[in-house]
Design a protein around this motif. Structure first.
Motif, PDB file in Angstrom:
ATOM      1  N   VAL A  51      54.613  43.387  41.516  1.00 18.54           N
ATOM      2  CA  VAL A  51      53.832  44.478  41.426  1.00 18.54           C
ATOM      3  C   VAL A  51      53.017  45.000  42.351  1.00 18.54           C
ATOM      4  O   VAL A  51      52.317  44.353  42.772  1.00 18.54           O
ATOM      5  CB  VAL A  51      53.248  44.167  40.026  1.00 18.54           C
ATOM      6  CG1 VAL A  51      52.141  45.232  39.418  1.00 18.54           C
ATOM      7  CG2 VAL A  51      54.020  43.580  38.777  1.00 18.54           C
ATOM      8  N   GLU A  52      53.137  46.180  42.708  1.00 20.02           N
ATOM      9  CA  GLU A  52      52.233  46.838  43.661  1.00 20.02           C
ATOM     10  C   GLU A  52      51.247  47.612  43.344  1.00 20.02           C
ATOM     11  O   GLU A  52      50.340  48.194  43.789  1.00 20.02           O
ATOM     12  CB  GLU A  52      53.167  47.669  44.547  1.00 20.02           C
ATOM     13  CG  GLU A  52      54.243  46.895  45.297  1.00 20.02           C
ATOM     14  CD  GLU A  52      55.115  47.727  45.896  1.00 20.02           C
ATOM     15  OE1 GLU A  52      55.702  47.163  47.117  1.00 20.02           O
ATOM     16  OE2 GLU A  52      55.761  48.891  45.529  1.00 20.02           O
ATOM     17  N   ILE A  53      51.126  48.212  42.087  1.00 24.21           N
ATOM     18  CA  ILE A  53      50.074  49.064  41.419  1.00 24.21           C
ATOM     19  C   ILE A  53      49.736  48.283  40.172  1.00 24.21           C
ATOM     20  O   ILE A  53      50.311  48.190  39.405  1.00 24.21           O
ATOM     21  CB  ILE A  53      50.726  50.654  40.990  1.00 24.21           C
ATOM     22  CG1 ILE A  53      51.101  51.139  42.777  1.00 24.21           C
ATOM     23  CG2 ILE A  53      49.590  51.378  40.722  1.00 24.21           C
ATOM     24  CD1 ILE A  53      51.789  52.536  42.282  1.00 24.21           C
ATOM     25  N   PHE A  54      48.329  48.327  39.999  1.00 26.59           N
ATOM     26  CA  PHE A  54      47.607  47.716  38.842  1.00 26.59           C
ATOM     27  C   PHE A  54      46.823  48.648  38.311  1.00 26.59           C
ATOM     28  O   PHE A  54      45.972  49.202  38.876  1.00 26.59           O
ATOM     29  CB  PHE A  54      46.757  46.538  39.149  1.00 26.59           C
ATOM     30  CG  PHE A  54      47.711  45.383  40.090  1.00 26.59           C
ATOM     31  CD1 PHE A  54      48.345  44.401  39.580  1.00 26.59           C
ATOM     32  CD2 PHE A  54      47.516  45.435  41.382  1.00 26.59           C
ATOM     33  CE1 PHE A  54      48.931  43.470  40.222  1.00 26.59           C
ATOM     34  CE2 PHE A  54      48.092  44.521  42.492  1.00 26.59           C
ATOM     35  CZ  PHE A  54      48.816  43.522  41.784  1.00 26.59           C
ATOM     36  N   THR A  55      46.946  48.889  37.077  1.00 27.69           N
ATOM     37  CA  THR A  55      45.776  49.858  36.139  1.00 27.69           C
ATOM     38  C   THR A  55      45.284  48.852  35.330  1.00 27.69           C
ATOM     39  O   THR A  55      45.571  47.896  34.783  1.00 27.69           O
ATOM     40  CB  THR A  55      46.556  51.013  35.264  1.00 27.69           C
ATOM     41  OG1 THR A  55      47.355  50.191  34.102  1.00 27.69           O
ATOM     42  CG2 THR A  55      47.819  51.477  36.147  1.00 27.69           C
ATOM     43  N   ASN A  56      43.805  49.386  35.360  1.00 27.32           N
ATOM     44  CA  ASN A  56      42.849  48.686  34.374  1.00 27.32           C
ATOM     45  C   ASN A  56      41.976  49.665  33.696  1.00 27.32           C
ATOM     46  O   ASN A  56      41.124  50.452  34.308  1.00 27.32           O
ATOM     47  CB  ASN A  56      41.991  47.942  35.046  1.00 27.32           C
ATOM     48  CG  ASN A  56      41.064  46.937  34.363  1.00 27.32           C
ATOM     49  OD1 ASN A  56      40.630  47.293  33.349  1.00 27.32           O
ATOM     50  ND2 ASN A  56      40.946  45.630  34.844  1.00 27.32           N
ATOM     51  N   SER A  57      42.081  50.052  32.408  1.00 28.62           N
ATOM     52  CA  SER A  57      41.430  51.054  31.919  1.00 28.62           C
ATOM     53  C   SER A  57      40.115  49.994  30.923  1.00 28.62           C
ATOM     54  O   SER A  57      40.705  49.528  30.034  1.00 28.62           O
ATOM     55  CB  SER A  57      42.181  51.862  30.746  1.00 28.62           C
ATOM     56  OG  SER A  57      43.071  52.599  31.494  1.00 28.62           O
TER      57      SER A  57
ATOM     58  N   VAL B  82      49.840  46.332  33.887  1.00 28.92           N
ATOM     59  CA  VAL B  82      48.794  46.426  33.312  1.00 28.92           C
ATOM     60  C   VAL B  82      47.753  45.410  33.319  1.00 28.92           C
ATOM     61  O   VAL B  82      48.274  44.511  32.954  1.00 28.92           O
ATOM     62  CB  VAL B  82      48.994  46.942  32.138  1.00 28.92           C
ATOM     63  CG1 VAL B  82      47.835  47.392  31.429  1.00 28.92           C
ATOM     64  CG2 VAL B  82      50.131  48.331  32.251  1.00 28.92           C
ATOM     65  N   GLU B  83      46.694  45.670  33.391  1.00 24.71           N
ATOM     66  CA  GLU B  83      45.546  44.537  33.225  1.00 24.71           C
ATOM     67  C   GLU B  83      44.254  45.274  32.440  1.00 24.71           C
ATOM     68  O   GLU B  83      43.984  46.620  32.572  1.00 24.71           O
ATOM     69  CB  GLU B  83      44.639  44.038  34.600  1.00 24.71           C
ATOM     70  CG  GLU B  83      44.095  42.731  34.676  1.00 24.71           C
ATOM     71  CD  GLU B  83      43.940  42.204  35.993  1.00 24.71           C
ATOM     72  OE1 GLU B  83      44.298  41.259  36.205  1.00 24.71           O
ATOM     73  OE2 GLU B  83      43.407  42.953  36.709  1.00 24.71           O
ATOM     74  N   LEU B  84      43.753  44.455  31.407  1.00 25.13           N
ATOM     75  CA  LEU B  84      42.893  45.215  30.398  1.00 25.13           C
ATOM     76  C   LEU B  84      41.546  44.539  30.759  1.00 25.13           C
ATOM     77  O   LEU B  84      41.265  43.359  30.251  1.00 25.13           O
ATOM     78  CB  LEU B  84      43.463  44.846  28.881  1.00 25.13           C
ATOM     79  CG  LEU B  84      44.269  45.865  28.350  1.00 25.13           C
ATOM     80  CD1 LEU B  84      45.800  45.690  29.015  1.00 25.13           C
ATOM     81  CD2 LEU B  84      44.769  45.475  26.670  1.00 25.13           C
ATOM     82  N   CYS B  85      40.524  45.352  30.986  1.00 25.98           N
ATOM     83  CA  CYS B  85      39.082  45.362  30.891  1.00 25.98           C
ATOM     84  C   CYS B  85      38.813  43.465  31.384  1.00 25.98           C
ATOM     85  O   CYS B  85      38.602  43.341  32.442  1.00 25.98           O
ATOM     86  CB  CYS B  85      38.615  45.697  29.661  1.00 25.98           C
ATOM     87  SG  CYS B  85      36.842  45.613  29.548  1.00 25.98           S
TER      88      CYS B  85
END
Length: 631
Positions: A111-117, A90-93
């Motif tokens: 880590v292969e998938i990164f999410t950023n909301s 997870v990465e944040l903004c």
């Protein structure tokens, strides 16, 4: 699996967090490590950054959450989630925008998938930067980047422009709309995780990954893929997706229009009112409202229930109404009110332009002459003091001339609010209107406006847009919206029309300001973005303008700008809340936080500028001579 944002109190400290949830269980609470605390953002007012990088702790859940998840503690900190088939971080903004973004170390650790909301606001020409960062995040590193962004008005000066994206190994494979009236939008893509693994099979990346520090992995007993080899899925070929960028003119047509719609429906008012002067600024504001009406009509044609419901409420339709706002001009006539407020100093040309524009966009238009009100104020002053102020054209002083101009400007503001409150009542409707301002960012930066005049309103959709961009927008709207009347606004000389027109004098904005709008845009960017004071700006412009202006001419322009900016800075404290669209906005509320009382003559800086200007060679004459020699 869901990635949800919320504040979390951990050991009596408030963190900005993402909550990773699967099947009714909390897998991880990931606190934000790098907070946005400049420009429009002040996250440190509320939150504390998580400084224990690659560390985690047990978080004891509140009883009400325990009753739902049947968990007493969950992991809290900088960790990642490992599924049966991949690993998710997870990465944040703001963390994407920092030099040492977390995705780098997470990617090296597998880590292969990164999410950023994200909560990234719109600025003109900003999407390129956002896209480049997302592509770069996975180009060298390899990986899949899931980027979600808020969409809509933040209840203040910002508009979050959505444009969710999915990137794989440095290329965008899916993109959401950048401007939309939709409350929710879903973007999806089918990807092959093996593409990430093959992309990462390079020697240099492997050497760095082998020595990377370890992240704690929270094991989740599920897989994102089905694992069924007999299933065939459609995966877009590399390079088949065309990324969509709006032109700045389209951004102006769409961003402020969406912001206005959000503001209108959330404030639960009945429409907008604007003093339509016949000039390009109020024209641009009116065309943006018309663009909003076009977006509403398009959404209604698609049977968007929320938009139709909001439109019916604004227009005073009964609950059982079948009204559909399918015609933008008809809808504009219901919710948009324009008024030309003329005086003896106004020209028939501006009055005619205002009337024809109102007819073209469908607004409910009123035309009035306010000379009797202006005369009453002047007579009151003369009765009290025994003297009668005169315009400069009639032999008056600068003080008299300015005061008489300001009377007209301020009375327009008073009349605007009166008409905004009562015009719906005149038409047999209930409720009031929001008053729109129409001062552009350059005039605010220079202070070329009257305090508490028509620049004082409820909100201003063009307050963060330069005059140069507004002219380009009007040229675009003329063709895109089929509004040929806009040609007459483009060809008109910008004027306030607050002084008498004579055979030898017509008031012009750029003459009054002592600088051009193009120069103001340059001054604004150098002052705010490049963080230059008077002397630093002079030394920069000597190199940029030295081929056509002498050092002393550049010195005078820089000194005059800072003098006017400083002595008018107090006006920014009462500036109407405006749509933030430009990175050199002088908005004093949350963006350009500076004193409003300056030593406007900057004695040390101006003296230093004069000393250096006197020593520098004049290259402007040399350049002109060289150009003539070439011819």
């Amino acid at each position: 699996m869901c990635d949800i944002g919320m504040p979390v109190v951990h050991k009596n400290v408030i963190y900005n967090c993402r909550i990773i949830i699967h099947n009714g269980k909390i897998l991880l609470i990931r606190p934000k490590m790098w907070l946005a605390n400049d420009g429009n953002y002040r996250e440190l007012r509320y939150f504390t950054p998580w400084t224990k990088h690659r560390q985690w702790e047990e978080h004891f859940l509140p009883r009400m959450i325990r009753d739902i998840t049947r968990q007493s503690t969950v992991p809290f900190g900088d960790a990642v989630v490992s599924t049966l088939d991949t690993c998710i971080g997870v990465e944040l903004c703001e963390e994407l925008f920092t030099p040492a973004s977390p995705h780098v170390l997470m990617g090296l650790d597998g880590v292969e998938i990164f999410t950023n909301s994200s909560g990234s606001h719109h600025e003109l020409r900003k999407l390129y930067r956002r896209v480049d960062l997302i592509k770069e995040a996975t180009l060298k590193l390899g990986g899949i980047y899931l980027y979600a962004n808020q969409q809509g008005c933040d209840g203040d000066r910002l508009y979050y422009d959505g444009c969710a994206m999915i990137a794989v190994n440095g290329r965008i494979v899916a993109q959401g709309s950048q401007f939309s009236l939709n409350d929710v939008e879903v973007v999806s893509a089918t990807i092959d995780i093996e593409d990430v693994r093959s992309h990462r099979a390079s020697s240099s990346r492997s050497f760095q990954a082998a020595s990377a520090e370890r992240y704690h992995r929270i094991e989740a007993p599920f897989a994102l893929s089905s694992g069924q080899l007999d299933q065939v899925l459609d995966i877009p070929a590399a390079g088949s997706f065309a990324l969509r960028y709006h032109t700045p003119e389209e951004e102006i047509a769409l961003g402020p229009a969406c912001w206005l719609w959000d503001y209108l429906r959330r404030s639960r008012t009945q429409g907008y009112f604007i003093p339509l002067s016949g000039g390009i600024d109020s024209c641009a504001t009116s065309v943006i409202v018309y663009s909003m009406c076009r977006l509403v009509a398009e959404a209604a044609t698609r049977a968007d229930k929320q938009v139709i419901e909001d439109a019916r409420r604004m227009t005073g339709e009964p609950p059982d109404s079948s009204y559909i706002p399918s015609d933008p001009r008809e809808f504009a006539n219901r919710i948009f009110y324009t008024c030309y407020m003329g005086t003896e100093n106004s020209s028939e040309e501006t009055r005619r332009r205002a009337k024809l524009l109102a007819e073209a966009i469908g607004s409910y238009h009123v035309d009035l002459n306010m000379d009797s009100v202006v005369t009453a104020i002047r007579q009151l002053f003369s009765f009290v003091t025994g003297v009668k102020p005169k315009f400069r054209a009639n032999g008056g002083s600068s003080a008299e001339n300015l005061a008489l101009q300001n009377i007209q400007a301020r009375l327009r503001m008073v009349l605007a609010y009166m008409f905004a409150q009562l015009l719906p009542w005149v038409r047999g409707k209930v409720g009031g209107l929001l008053v729109l301002g129409s001062a552009n960012v350059d005039e605010s930066l220079r202070g070329y406006l009257t305090k508490y005049d028509c620049s004082s309103a409820d909100i201003n959709p063009i307050g963060g847009i330069s005059k140069t961009d507004l002219k380009r927008f009007i040229a675009y709207a003329r063709d895109a919206f089929d509004l040929p009347i806009l040609d007459s606004f483009l060809n008109a000389v910008p004027t306030a029309e607050l002084e008498p027109i004579t055979e030898t004098y017509v008031q012009a904005d750029e003459v009054d300001m002592g600088m051009t709008y193009d120069e103001l845009s340059i001054f604004g960017r150098i002052r705010k973005i490049e963080k230059c004071g008077p002397y630093s700006m002079f030394t920069k412009l000597v190199h940029e303008w030295g081929s056509f202006l002498s050092p002393t001419q550049i010195a005078e322009k820089v000194k005059y700008f800072f003098f006017e900016h400083a002595r008018n800075r107090h006006k920014m404290t009462t500036l109407t809340p405006a749509y933030h669209a430009e990175s050199y906005s002088p908005d004093d509320n949350r963006y350009d936080l500076r004193p409003f009382l300056y030593p406007s003559r900057f004695p040390f800086q101006f003296r230093k500028i004069d000393e250096v200007a006197a020593l520098l060679p004049d290259r402007s004459n040399i350049s002109v001579t060289q150009e003539k020699a070439k011819v």
